[in-house]
Design a protein around this motif. Structure first.
Motif, mmCIF file in Angstrom:
data_model
loop_
_atom_site.group_PDB
_atom_site.id
_atom_site.type_symbol
_atom_site.label_atom_id
_atom_site.label_comp_id
_atom_site.label_asym_id
_atom_site.label_seq_id
_atom_site.Cartn_x
_atom_site.Cartn_y
_atom_site.Cartn_z
ATOM 1 N N PHE A 1 0.814 -1.209 0.000
ATOM 2 C CA PHE A 1 0.000 0.000 0.000
ATOM 3 C C PHE A 1 0.847 1.257 0.000
ATOM 4 N N ASP A 2 2.118 1.104 -0.365
ATOM 5 C CA ASP A 2 2.960 2.305 -0.407
ATOM 6 C C ASP A 2 2.389 3.288 -1.413
ATOM 7 N N GLU A 3 2.544 4.529 -1.080
ATOM 8 C CA GLU A 3 2.087 5.544 -2.021
ATOM 9 C C GLU A 3 3.286 6.356 -2.489
ATOM 10 N N PRO A 4 3.755 6.134 -3.683
ATOM 11 C CA PRO A 4 4.963 6.838 -4.124
ATOM 12 C C PRO A 4 4.720 8.321 -4.413
ATOM 13 N N PHE A 5 3.489 8.682 -4.665
ATOM 14 C CA PHE A 5 3.273 10.085 -5.048
ATOM 15 C C PHE A 5 2.855 10.919 -3.859
ATOM 16 N N ALA A 6 3.584 11.976 -3.677
ATOM 17 C CA ALA A 6 3.184 12.905 -2.618
ATOM 18 C C ALA A 6 1.894 13.572 -3.025
ATOM 19 N N GLY A 7 0.942 13.600 -2.141
ATOM 20 C CA GLY A 7 -0.281 14.344 -2.420
ATOM 21 C C GLY A 7 -1.327 13.564 -3.162
ATOM 22 N N GLN A 8 -1.001 12.350 -3.635
ATOM 23 C CA GLN A 8 -2.008 11.586 -4.377
ATOM 24 C C GLN A 8 -3.180 11.251 -3.446
ATOM 25 N N ARG A 9 -2.848 10.801 -2.274
ATOM 26 C CA ARG A 9 -3.917 10.424 -1.352
ATOM 27 C C ARG A 9 -4.717 11.637 -0.923
ATOM 28 N N MET A 10 -3.994 12.695 -0.610
ATOM 29 C CA MET A 10 -4.650 13.924 -0.185
ATOM 30 C C MET A 10 -5.611 14.415 -1.266
ATOM 31 N N ALA A 11 -5.073 14.507 -2.471
ATOM 32 C CA ALA A 11 -5.886 15.010 -3.571
ATOM 33 C C ALA A 11 -7.072 14.105 -3.796
ATOM 34 N N ALA A 12 -6.829 12.792 -3.764
ATOM 35 C CA ALA A 12 -7.913 11.847 -3.973
ATOM 36 C C ALA A 12 -8.981 12.040 -2.899
ATOM 37 N N GLY A 13 -8.520 12.197 -1.663
ATOM 38 C CA GLY A 13 -9.473 12.364 -0.560
ATOM 39 C C GLY A 13 -10.316 13.611 -0.759
ATOM 40 N N VAL A 14 -9.674 14.714 -1.010
ATOM 41 C CA VAL A 14 -10.393 15.978 -1.156
ATOM 42 C C VAL A 14 -11.368 15.908 -2.313
ATOM 43 N N LEU A 15 -10.863 15.438 -3.433
ATOM 44 C CA LEU A 15 -11.722 15.387 -4.602
ATOM 45 C C LEU A 15 -12.879 14.422 -4.387
ATOM 46 N N GLY A 16 -12.575 13.257 -3.815
ATOM 47 C CA GLY A 16 -13.621 12.281 -3.542
ATOM 48 C C GLY A 16 -14.704 12.878 -2.650
ATOM 49 N N LEU A 17 -14.237 13.599 -1.664
ATOM 50 C CA LEU A 17 -15.191 14.230 -0.739
ATOM 51 C C LEU A 17 -16.085 15.213 -1.496
ATOM 52 N N LEU A 18 -15.433 16.048 -2.305
ATOM 53 C CA LEU A 18 -16.185 17.017 -3.106
ATOM 54 C C LEU A 18 -17.229 16.308 -3.966
ATOM 55 N N LEU A 19 -16.772 15.258 -4.630
ATOM 56 C CA LEU A 19 -17.657 14.508 -5.523
ATOM 57 C C LEU A 19 -18.841 13.950 -4.746
ATOM 58 N N ALA A 20 -18.498 13.348 -3.621
ATOM 59 C CA ALA A 20 -19.553 12.721 -2.823
ATOM 60 C C ALA A 20 -20.576 13.757 -2.380
ATOM 61 N N ILE A 21 -20.084 14.889 -1.896
ATOM 62 C CA ILE A 21 -21.004 15.935 -1.437
ATOM 63 C C ILE A 21 -21.928 16.358 -2.556
ATOM 64 N N MET A 22 -21.324 16.592 -3.701
ATOM 65 C CA MET A 22 -22.145 17.084 -4.806
ATOM 66 C C MET A 22 -23.155 16.037 -5.232
#
Lengths: 101, 168, 877
Positions: free
Chosen positions: B82-103
């Protein structure tokens, strides 16, 4: 007709989001693939729910088509996985980055 | 009753989906996916779409699952990290996912979908379902149907070509 | 009858298609059948049409056929319409008739050329183009044909395009013609703006309403005349025509003498209604024509290339025609066009035949005495020459006289032009007879000038080399009889390696052959021969070393080998070779092929032994040559037609200076070998023409070449009788519906005028004959050029430096301008702009490429961003 359409919508949205999360966060290409299938499935569920909601059949026909396309996609996709594995000895999507600019 | 059934099925579907996405073992993931699809198939039956439900089982639980398992077995057992090589990938995914879900949710609960007058009742849809869907497929949706058949053929050829050891 | 008219064009077009597409697959026989065949069909149809035309009366004497509407844009309507009236009917017969004869001739002339099918394709295409030009019923069709013949001219001049110089001659013709065509196109546009139509009939009808001398008509006619200046090679655009001689000789005859160059005259005659309304233009036309006639005749006086003389003569005769139409004597101009087509085609074809017989030789200084070897060619050529010279009763006399008479009767300025015209007639007669004398009478200079093997091989120049088995074979075959042991050492690879260079460039520097040849027999034979070998042989070692260094220069050694086989024929009178005289001259001028030396080679089989020995002695003779040679040879190779400043100094370094030429009259009467220039001009056309090598004896051409000559000769003799004023004014009557009956006030009696111009011609002819060995008169004048005229002679020989002046005035400045545009505008501004934009995008993309990580999941993330934005956009805007 007891279950409100919104519930289905909610369920579908959650499943879809999980699929998105799988694509975005997992690195194994097969998991990624399955996540995509999950998203298809979520969409299909909503189609059928709305078909029922509107007393129509077109939604079901649509699902039929989606499934066909998904099947085709899986066939080609898995062949691609094979090809990738054969050339790179990996199933990690991050290892296939020749498109890097 | 149906609400209860829906609740149980929904929970199972969500859990299997979550397990599938987070699985460390590929075979487990595939099995979770099949379970998820099976649950959804049952849900289709409750939605008076028995034809789609059968197709779901046949295609997903049957063909596609076998295909996945086949590939997994072919490639061999492997532990997934489950290593995440990209900095910010998880963060961005989380934020965007949240936005999507809300909408999505806002849309879902504010919109009031219209009910079309198709002249059919829920029972009618459920009865002779396969026959009705078939009629639609071979009349109104004939052209997309034929196009799909061609698509499948192409996919088949493409898969063969791609999976061949030496490309043409 | 109208329906037949398109056939006239379609037949040659068919030939173009067949020969162009499948020519090389069909084989020479069939191509040689189709090429002339389609023109023959066209000729037959033309005869039928013209006969039909003859049956009509007066004003209605014309056929018009409209095939379809070609262009329609607003009120600009151009139908594809053909018009046959007496004028275009006459042109039809000239184009197809003479064209047919020249096609027949070409079958023989081009027989050995690789580009056989291509040649006939072009030739047929030319016929098509010329027919469109002649038959077009409006100015646009005329212009289309006009451009098409220009294209064909370009294609055919540079027919042997692998030779850079020929290719650039073609380009020169094309470019110079475009200058004229630009004016022509402007004229046509102005016609449309003024009259609202391009149809001949409409334009002429409407122009009748304009006042005589109206500025617009003057402008139109002047612009049209600019086109004619280019196409008909008038001052100042005539420079392309002499260079056009780079093409095969039939092309020179067909396009650059008989048909295409007369298009300008035809066009003016066709537009005579307009010209009649513009007296100013007419005067300009007449003056330009006269000036061209005189100027070109002056240049023709001294040219040494057989085709160049004819080329300048053509320019001169075109000047006459232009004078004729300028004087309003359209019938006279067209009449001269018609007679000229016969005799000039004849002269060119005759010249081709002469060259053919000498293996491609073009330099008249290397000819002489040919009449008894090629009798048919000779007689026809002489008769054609007399026609050109304007001698009674041949064709040229009648037409030229009519032009001059019309000019005289026009009065005023035109009488001055008449005087110049008469003078020019004398010059014409002089240079024509000079040419006849140089080629067909006098000493047989070719005997020494053209060593058989060398000429044969040299002739098979780059282009034709592969095609000519005979020529290639010739060298080995010829050398076979020579003593075998001697050959290899003297001449290792030279015979085959660079035979090309031998013939062309060198002639001028060759010591006069006349000296050697006659002397030979008188020298006592044998004993000296034994003593000679050492003396003559030494020249060989240095020559052997030469080949590697200067490939362009003819090696004495080579000539030596070349002359070996001929030796018997040269020394016929005295079988045993005579050494002293030749070897002496050899000492002075090593580049001449020495017959004596050849014999030495033959006599002393053990060449290697004698060669190394006395090296010191021959050094002197060889040395000067090697000094002078390279520069000349280079210029010859590079730009033969344009002597550069540096070249001018060449003559002075040569053994004989040009000035001395003017003063000292050579006993031998060889035309002096000009500065490198004359030589190069010769070089230009020397090789390349199809066919046979020179095998030691001039031979008559095959019948398919001589028969056209004979037919054309009949025309050259009799064509003029078609329009004898007062006796048989057939042509005038025939053309009357077109030009109307021009009643000119007769100032002087036609007979008097005819006698004056005839007298000029006869005087010129007599002088030419007496100075150039035509043995009709006992009196032989020395070819004396007074010292004061030496400069003029030089100037004429160098074509009055017109090419150089143009080079300075136009070519070089424009070249510099182009350079400036290239460096300053193109390289910095344009390239900077383009490269700048490209560079900007490149650096921008350098930024953007960072976005492309290559990781699928990253792309998916961006997709999600897009989805979110889209949903937001749709539902919450």
């Amino acid at each position: 007709m007891d279950v409100p359409i919104q519930y289905y919508g909610l369920l579908s949205a959650l499943l879809f989001s999980m699929g998105v999360a799988g694509v975005l966060l997992r690195r194994n290409i097969i998991i990624v693939f399955m996540s995509i299938e999950l998203m298809f499935n979520a969409a299909n569920l909503l189609f059928v729910a709305f078909a029922r909601h509107q007393n129509g059949l077109d939604g079901q026909v649509f699902v039929f088509f989606v499934m066909t396309v998904a099947a085709a996609e899986v066939a080609v996709g898995l062949a691609l996985v094979m090809a990738l594995f054969r050339s790179k000895q990996t199933t990690d999507v991050d290892d296939a980055s020749t498109l890097k600019g | 009753m149906s609400l209860l059934l829906f609740g149980i099925l929904a929970v199972i579907a969500l859990i299997t989906a979550a397990l599938m996405v987070t699985a460390r073992n590929l075979v487990h993931a595939v099995l979770m996916m099949v379970a998820n699809f099976g649950t959804v198939a049952i849900m289709y039956i409750t939605l008076s779409a028995p034809f789609v439900a059968v197709v779901q089982v046949a295609v997903y639980a049957g063909a596609i699952m076998v295909l996945f398992l086949f590939v997994v077995m072919l490639l061999g057992e492997q532990q997934l990290s489950f290593d995440e090589p990209f900095a910010g990938q998880r963060m961005a995914a989380g934020v965007l996912g949240l936005l999507l879900a809300i909408m999505l949710l806002v849309t879902l609960f504010t919109a009031s979908p219209a009910v079309l007058q198709t002249g059919l009742t829920a029972e009618q849809i459920g009865r002779e379902n396969a026959q009705r869907v078939g009629e639609l497929l071979y009349t109104q949706y004939l052209l997309p149907f034929e196009a799909t058949s061609i698509l499948l053929l192409i996919a088949m050829v493409g898969a063969v070509v791609l999976a061949k050891r030496r490309l043409l | 009858m109208e329906n037949l008219i398109p056939l006239i064009i379609l037949f040659p077009l068919l030939g173009v298609i067949i020969n162009g597409l499948w020519g090389y697959r069909l084989g020479r026989r069939i191509v040689g059948l189709i090429g002339p065949g389609v023109v023959a069909l066209s000729f037959l149809v033309s005869i039928v049409v013209v006969l039909g035309l003859n049956g009509l009366e007066g004003e209605h004497k014309q056929f018009t056929v409209t095939l379809f509407e070609w262009i329609r844009a607003g009120n600009f309507v151009i139908p594809l319409q053909f018009l046959v009236d007496p004028l275009s009917g006459l042109m039809l017969l000239i184009v197809t008739g003479i064209g047919f004869l020249i096609h027949i001739y070409s079958v023989g002339y081009m027989a050995d050329d690789v580009g056989y099918a291509r040649f006939f394709t072009y030739l047929n295409l030319f016929i098509v183009s010329m027919l469109i030009l002649v038959l077009g019923a409006n100015y646009l069709l005329l212009f289309m044909g006009w451009e098409l013949v220009g294209l064909c001219s370009f294609l055919l001049i540079s027919f042997w395009f692998t030779n850079t110089e020929y290719a650039s001659a073609g380009r020169k013709a094309f470019v110079v013609n475009r200058i004229g065509d630009f004016g022509f196109a402007l004229g046509i546009m102005l016609i449309f703006v003024t009259f609202g139509s391009l149809n001949f009939a409409d334009v002429f009808t409407k122009s009748e309403t304009l006042a005589v001398g109206a500025p617009v008509v003057t402008t139109i006619t002047l612009l049209l005349f600019v086109g004619a200046i280019g196409k008909s090679a008038q001052i100042p655009l005539y420079v392309w025509l002499p260079d056009a001689m780079a093409g095969p000789t039939p092309v020179s005859a067909l396009i650059h003498a008989a048909t295409m160059v007369t298009a300008g005259v035809y066009m003016i005659a066709r537009s005579h209604v307009l010209y009649d309304h513009a007296p100013t233009t007419q005067a300009i036309v007449a003056v330009v024509g006269t000036a061209t006639a005189l100027f070109a005749a002056l240049i023709a006086l001294t040219q040494t290339d057989i085709k160049k003389v004819l080329a300048y003569s053509t320019v001169s005769q075109l000047g006459y025609m232009v004078l004729g139409v300028g004087a309003g004597a359209y019938t006279a101009g067209v009449f001269h066009l018609y007679t000229h087509a016969f005799f000039k085609a004849l002269l060119f074809l005759g010249a081709g035949s002469v060259m053919h017989s000498l293996g491609g030789e073009q330099d008249m200084r290397n000819m002489g005495g040919l009449l008894k070897y090629i009798r048919t060619t000779g007689i026809t050529f002489i008769l054609g020459g007399l026609a050109l010279a304007g001698i009674f009763p041949f064709a040229g006399f009648w037409s030229k006289d009519e032009i001059l008479a019309s000019a005289f009767n026009h009065g005023g300025l035109y009488q001055v032009l008449w005087a110049i015209g008469v003078l020019t007639a004398g010059l014409t007669a002089f240079y024509t007879l000079r040419q006849v004398g140089l080629v067909f009478f006098g000493e047989e200079r070719w005997r020494t000038a053209l060593a058989p093997a060398g000429a044969g091989a040299g002739h098979g120049a780059p282009v034709t080399a592969p095609t000519i088995p005979p020529a290639a074979v010739q060298a080995p075959v010829a050398s076979a009889p020579a003593p075998a042991p001697a050959m290899p050492p003297t001449q290792p690879p030279a015979t085959t390696a660079s035979p090309t260079e031998l013939a062309p460039g060198e002639k001028p520097r060759r010591p006069r052959p006349g000296q050697a040849a006659p002397v030979e027999p008188t020298i006592p034979p044998a004993p000296s021969a034994a003593a000679e070998p050492p003396a003559a042989a030494p020249t060989q070692p240095p020559t052997e070393s030469a080949p590697g260094e200067k490939p362009r220069r003819p090696r004495p050694g080579q000539t030596l080998a070349a002359s070996v086989p001929t030796t018997p024929s040269i020394s016929e009178p005295a079988p045993t070779p005579s050494e002293p005289a030749p070897s002496e001259s050899a000492g002075e001028k090593p580049r001449r092929p020495r017959p004596g030396q050849a014999n030495v080679a033959a006599n002393t089989p053990i060449e290697p032994v004698s060669s190394p020995a006395p090296v010191g002695q021959p050094e002197t003779p060889v040395q000067p040559a090697s000094h002078v040679e390279p520069s000349v040879a280079e210029t010859a190779g590079d730009k033969p037609r344009r002597p550069r400043p540096g070249q001018a100094s060449d003559p002075s370094t040569l053994p004989t200076k040009p000035e001395t030429v003017g003063q000292t009259t050579h006993e031998t009467h060889t035309e002096h070998a000009a500065p490198a220039h004359g030589a190069t001009a010769h070089d230009a056309g020397g090789h390349g023409h199809g066919g046979h090598g020179f095998s030691g004896e001039p031979h008559e051409s095959p019948p398919n070449m001589t028969v056209p000559l004979v037919i054309l000769m009949l025309g050259a003799v009799a064509a003029g009788w078609a329009n004898i004023p007062g006796v048989s004014p057939l042509l005038e009557h025939w053309l009357e519906p077109v030009f109307g009956a021009h009643e000119v006030e007769v100032i002087a009696s036609p007979v008097t005028l005819a006698l004056v111009s005839l007298a000029a011609a006869v005087i010129g002819a007599l002088l030419g004959m007496m100075m150039y060995d035509v043995p009709l008169f006992v009196v032989r004048l020395p070819r004396l050029t007074p010292p004061r005229l030496a400069g003029l002679y030089e100037a004429s020989l160098n074509k009055f430096y017109v090419d150089e002046i143009y080079d300075r005035l136009f070519v070089q400045p424009f070249g510099r301008l182009a350079d400036w545009f290239w460096q300053a505008v193109d390289k910095s501004v344009i390239d900077g702009l383009v490269n700048g934009i490209a560079g900007g995008f490149r650096s921008l993309s350098g930024v953007f490429r960072q976005v492309q990580t290559g990781y699928v999941r990253n792309y998916a993330l961006w997709m999600l961003v897009g989805v979110v934005v889209l949903i937001f956009w749709f539902f919450y805007q």
